[in-house]
Write a protein that holds these residues in place. Structure first.
Motif, PDB file in Angstrom:
ATOM      1  N   ALA A 247       0.828  -1.204   0.000  1.00  0.00           N
ATOM      2  CA  ALA A 247       0.000   0.000   0.000  1.00  0.00           C
ATOM      3  C   ALA A 247       0.865   1.257   0.000  1.00  0.00           C
ATOM      4  CB  ALA A 247      -0.910   0.006   1.220  1.00  0.00           C
ATOM      5  N   ALA A 248       0.367   2.279  -0.665  1.00  0.00           N
ATOM      6  CA  ALA A 248       1.023   3.590  -0.666  1.00  0.00           C
ATOM      7  C   ALA A 248      -0.041   4.639  -0.351  1.00  0.00           C
ATOM      8  CB  ALA A 248       1.678   3.868  -2.014  1.00  0.00           C
ATOM      9  N   ILE A 282      -7.017  -0.107   2.069  1.00  0.00           N
ATOM     10  CA  ILE A 282      -8.215  -0.807   2.519  1.00  0.00           C
ATOM     11  C   ILE A 282      -8.091  -0.977   4.030  1.00  0.00           C
ATOM     12  CG2 ILE A 282      -9.570  -2.934   2.423  1.00  0.00           C
ATOM     13  CD1 ILE A 282      -8.573  -3.377  -0.421  1.00  0.00           C
ATOM     14  N   VAL A 283      -9.051  -0.420   4.750  1.00  0.00           N
ATOM     15  CA  VAL A 283      -9.098  -0.576   6.198  1.00  0.00           C
ATOM     16  C   VAL A 283     -10.207  -1.576   6.521  1.00  0.00           C
ATOM     17  CG1 VAL A 283      -9.546   0.545   8.413  1.00  0.00           C
ATOM     18  CG2 VAL A 283      -8.207   1.727   6.665  1.00  0.00           C
ATOM     19  N   GLY A 284      -9.849  -2.675   7.160  1.00  0.00           N
ATOM     20  CA  GLY A 284     -10.813  -3.718   7.494  1.00  0.00           C
ATOM     21  C   GLY A 284     -11.375  -3.534   8.887  1.00  0.00           C
ATOM     22  N   LYS A 441      -7.986  -3.635  -7.178  1.00  0.00           N
ATOM     23  CA  LYS A 441      -7.747  -2.730  -8.308  1.00  0.00           C
ATOM     24  C   LYS A 441      -8.160  -1.308  -7.949  1.00  0.00           C
ATOM     25  CE  LYS A 441      -9.155  -1.930 -13.119  1.00  0.00           C
ATOM     26  NZ  LYS A 441     -10.080  -2.368 -14.205  1.00  0.00           N
ATOM     27  N   LYS A 442      -9.310  -1.167  -7.304  1.00  0.00           N
ATOM     28  CA  LYS A 442      -9.772   0.166  -6.896  1.00  0.00           C
ATOM     29  C   LYS A 442      -8.787   0.781  -5.909  1.00  0.00           C
ATOM     30  CE  LYS A 442     -13.725   2.692  -4.985  1.00  0.00           C
ATOM     31  NZ  LYS A 442     -13.911   3.566  -6.155  1.00  0.00           N
ATOM     32  N   ARG A 443      -8.327  -0.003  -4.962  1.00  0.00           N
ATOM     33  CA  ARG A 443      -7.341   0.481  -3.980  1.00  0.00           C
ATOM     34  C   ARG A 443      -6.057   0.894  -4.658  1.00  0.00           C
ATOM     35  NH1 ARG A 443      -2.367  -2.634  -2.651  1.00  0.00           N
ATOM     36  NH2 ARG A 443      -2.183  -2.768  -0.386  1.00  0.00           N
ATOM     37  N   ASP A 444      -5.566   0.077  -5.614  1.00  0.00           N
ATOM     38  CA  ASP A 444      -4.309   0.381  -6.308  1.00  0.00           C
ATOM     39  C   ASP A 444      -4.418   1.626  -7.183  1.00  0.00           C
ATOM     40  OD1 ASP A 444      -3.211  -1.831  -5.098  1.00  0.00           O
ATOM     41  OD2 ASP A 444      -3.444  -3.145  -6.848  1.00  0.00           O
ATOM     42  N   SER A 463      -7.065  -6.401   3.630  1.00  0.00           N
ATOM     43  CA  SER A 463      -6.848  -5.170   4.401  1.00  0.00           C
ATOM     44  C   SER A 463      -5.384  -4.786   4.506  1.00  0.00           C
ATOM     45  CB  SER A 463      -7.421  -5.331   5.816  1.00  0.00           C
ATOM     46  OG  SER A 463      -8.780  -5.675   5.786  1.00  0.00           O
ATOM     47  N   ASP A 464      -5.149  -3.475   4.559  1.00  0.00           N
ATOM     48  CA  ASP A 464      -3.822  -2.947   4.878  1.00  0.00           C
ATOM     49  C   ASP A 464      -3.707  -2.689   6.375  1.00  0.00           C
ATOM     50  OD1 ASP A 464      -2.854  -2.710   2.094  1.00  0.00           O
ATOM     51  OD2 ASP A 464      -4.516  -1.303   1.929  1.00  0.00           O
ATOM     52  N   ARG A 465      -4.795  -2.239   6.964  1.00  0.00           N
ATOM     53  CA  ARG A 465      -4.893  -2.098   8.414  1.00  0.00           C
ATOM     54  C   ARG A 465      -6.192  -2.754   8.876  1.00  0.00           C
ATOM     55  NH1 ARG A 465      -5.896   2.817  10.299  1.00  0.00           N
ATOM     56  NH2 ARG A 465      -6.299   3.840   8.287  1.00  0.00           N
TER      57      ARG A 465
END
Length: 504
Positions: A247-248, A282-284, A441-444, A463-465
Motif C-alpha cells: 500500500a502507498a 483498505i481498512v478492514g 484494483k480500486k485500492r491500487d 486489508s492494509d490495516r
C-alpha cells in the motif's frame, strides 16, 4: 440408501436449473452440495423440500418413490430444512420458536412449562445447549443457528438440509456448529449441506457433490479431494492467485472523529469511534455481528443519525447530511444486507443496475435506455452474473448473483470512497476471486475502501490495516502483515487474554 434423487431436471421455460442431476444420501452421512451461484444447488434442495416440483426425474426415500407438494409433506416424511436467512420470531423465546406448530397444550391454552422442559431435554439429548426461556432477539447468531436446527429436530427430521449454515457465524461459532453436526451424524441424523466454504466442507463432510450449470461435474469422498480440485470442478478453470501490492496511502478520504450513538440501550451503540481511511488503502473492520458495525456503516452512509462527533468525506462534514448528498460527494456503498438495502426485488436486473446511475444515464431529462442496457450487460458479462435476461426480476436471481450485481453497480460509481460491507457473502469461489480482484484494483488506483466483513480470511487477505470492534468501541488496530486470526478473535471477544487486556 436412505435418499435417492435420480435424473432430476427442472426447467423454467428454456432455462434448465437442473439437468439430469442424480444425488444420494446414506443414513448418518454428511453430504455437501457445492457449486457456483446459480449452479442449481438450491433448486435441487427446494425440490427435495417440496417447494418446487421437478420437470422430470424421481425421488426415492428408503427405496420408495415419493413426491412432495409442500414443505409440510417433506416434514411429514422427516425431512427438515434450515434456510440461509433464519426464520425465527425475535420476540418469542427459544422454546416458543422451537415448538411452534407443535405446541404442547394443557386444558386451557399453551403449556409453557412443558415446552421449556421439552426443549431443554431436546438440547441435552443432541448436545446443543440453549436457554429455552431466552428471547431470540437476545441470542447471538450462533445460538440462533442452533435454534433452527433444534426446531427441525423437534419436528422429527432424520434428513436435515443446511443452506449456507456458517455464512454469518464467527470462527468459534463455526467450530462449535461443525462439532455439533458431526455429533448429530454420529447419532444417526443425515445432513445435506449447501456451502461455498470449501475448507469447512472438506473438514465436516463425508462426501461432496459438485454442480456446474445445473449438471453434476463430480462426486467424491471428502478425504480424497482438496480445495483446488473442488474449485476447478465448480468454475471449470484454475483460479488466479491474487497478488497484493504494498500500500502507498495518500491523503485522508474518510475521517471519523469521536462519534457516538446512544440508542435505547444502557450502553451506547457506538461509543467514541474514531478512524480514518486514506487514498490507496483498505481498512478492514472485524467484529462479531452486533457490536456496532452496522451502526457505524449507517452513520457514515447517512442512514443513521449520530448523537455526537464528526464525519468528514474529502474534508467536508457529512454528519447529518442526506444519503443522496453523501453519495454525490463521493461515497459508494455495498450494503451488508442485499435484500434490505441493495435491491428492489420486483425491479428488473436493468432497473436495479440503474440505481445510483440515473443522473449519469439521461439526456434532456430522459433515460438513455440503450446505454443503460449496454452498461448492465457489460457487468453481467464481467462478473459472470447468471440471469435469464436483463428483464428478469431481481427476485428470480440467486442470492450470490444478486450480490455480484450490487458489487458491480457500486464499483462502477468510480467514487473516491467505498464502503464494502460483506462484499462476498453468499458468493462462490469464482465470484469471490473477481470481487477481491476488483477491490484491490480500486485500492491500487487510489480509492479508499472501508471493508466490513465477518470473514477473517477476507479481512486478512485484503486489508492494509485492521480495526476490531467490540461493544461499540474500537478495541484494537493491527497491521495485516503481522495479524493472525487468533489475535483478531481474542479482540473480537473483548480484547482479553489470560485475564489481561490485549494491546496493539
Amino acid at each position: 440408501m436412505l435418499l435417492q434423487m435420480d435424473n432430476i431436471t427442472k426447467s423454467y421455460g428454456s432455462v434448465a436449473a437442473n439437468s439430469g442431476v442424480s444425488f444420494n444420501l446414506q443414513k448418518g452421512e454428511i453430504h455437501a452440495l457445492i457449486g457456483e451461484n446459480g449452479a442449481g444447488k438450491t433448486t435441487l434442495m427446494r425440490i427435495l423440500y417440496g417447494m418446487e416440483s421437478p420437470t422430470s426425474g424421481e425421488i426415492r426415500l428408503n427405496g420408495q418413490a415419493v413426491s412432495f407438494d409442500s414443505p409440510a409433506a417433506a416434514i411429514a416424511n422427516k425431512i427438515g430444512m434450515v434456510h440461509q436467512h433464519f426464520m425465527l420470531f425475535p420476540s418469542f423465546t427459544i422454546a416458543e420458536n422451537i415448538v411452534i406448530g407443535r405446541e404442547p397444550s394443557k386444558t386451557v391454552g399453551f403449556d409453557r412449562k412443558k415446552a421449556i422442559a421439552d426443549v431443554d431435554a431436546l438440547s441435552k439429548r443432541y448436545g446443543m445447549p440453549v436457554d429455552p426461556a431466552q428471547k431470540v432477539e437476545e441470542c447471538s447468531l450462533g445460538v440462533q443457528q442452533r435454534v433452527e436446527i433444534l426446531k427441525v429436530l423437534h419436528q422429527g427430521a432424520e434428513i436435515i438440509i443446511l443452506d449456507e449454515p456458517t455464512g454469518v457465524l464467527t470462527p468459534l461459532e463455526v467450530k462449535e456448529l461443525l462439532i455439533a453436526i458431526k455429533e448429530l451424524a454420529r447419532q444417526g441424523k443425515s445432513f445435506i449441506i449447501i456451502s461455498h466454504k470449501l475448507q469447512e466442507i472438506i473438514e465436516v463432510a463425508d462426501r461432496i457433490t459438485v454442480l456446474r450449470d445445473g449438471k453434476v461435474t463430480g462426486s467424491m469422498n471428502a478425504a480424497d479431494t482438496n480445495e483446488d480440485e473442488l474449485s476447478r470442478l465448480m468454475v471449470g478453470r484454475e483460479l488466479v492467485q491474487l497478488t497484493r501490492k504494498t500500500a502507498a496511502p495518500g491523503k485522508p478520504v474518510l475521517e471519523v472523529a469521536d462519534i457516538s450513538i446512544r440508542g435505547n440501550r444502557t450502553k451506547p451503540t457506538l461509543d467514541g469511534i474514531s478512524l480514518h481511511v486514506k487514498e490507496g488503502e483498505i481498512v478492514g473492520i472485524a467484529g462479531i455481528s452486533g457490536n456496532g458495525q452496522s451502526e457505524l456503516i449507517g452513520a457514515i452512509a447517512g442512514l443513521a443519525k449520530i448523537d455526537s462527533g464528526s464525519i468528514k468525506l474529502l474534508g467536508q462534514e457529512t454528519a447529518g447530511a442526506s444519503v443522496r448528498t453523501i453519495r454525490e460527494r463521493g461515497l459508494a456503498h455495498i450494503p451488508e444486507d442485499r435484500y434490505q438495502w441493495g435491491v428492489a426485488k420486483d425491479a428488473t436486473v436493468t432497473e436495479n443496475g440503474l440505481m445510483g446511475h440515473a443522473n449519469k444515464q439521461q439526456k434532456y431529462g430522459l433515460l438513455r435506455g440503450a446505454s443503460i442496457r449496454e452498461m448492465v450487460a457489460e457487468w453481467v458479462k464481467r462478473f459472470g452474473i447468471k440471469t435469464g435476461s436483463l428483464s428478469t426480476k431481481a427476485q428470480y436471481l440467486s442470492g450470490g448473483n444478486l450480490q455480484k450485481l450490487i458489487v458491480a453497480r457500486e464499483l462502477a460509481q468510480l467514487t473516491p470512497f467505498l464502503i464494502a460491507a460483506e462484499p462476498t457473502r453468499g458468493v462462490d469461489v469464482g465470484a469471490m476471486e473477481i470481487i477481491h480482484g476488483e477491490l484491490l484494483k480500486k485500492r491500487d488506483e487510489g480509492g479508499a475502501i472501508l471493508l466490513v466483513s465477518s470473514e477473517l480470511t477476507e479481512i486478512l487477505k485484503l486489508s492494509d490495516r485492521i480495526l476490531v470492534m467490540y461493544e461499540g468501541r474500537i478495541v484494537g488496530e493491527l497491521a495485516s502483515q503481522s495479524a493472525t486470526e487468533e489475535q483478531i478473535s481474542i479482540l473480537m471477544a473483548g480484547g482479553k487474554r489470560h485475564g489481561k487486556a490485549e494491546t496493539t
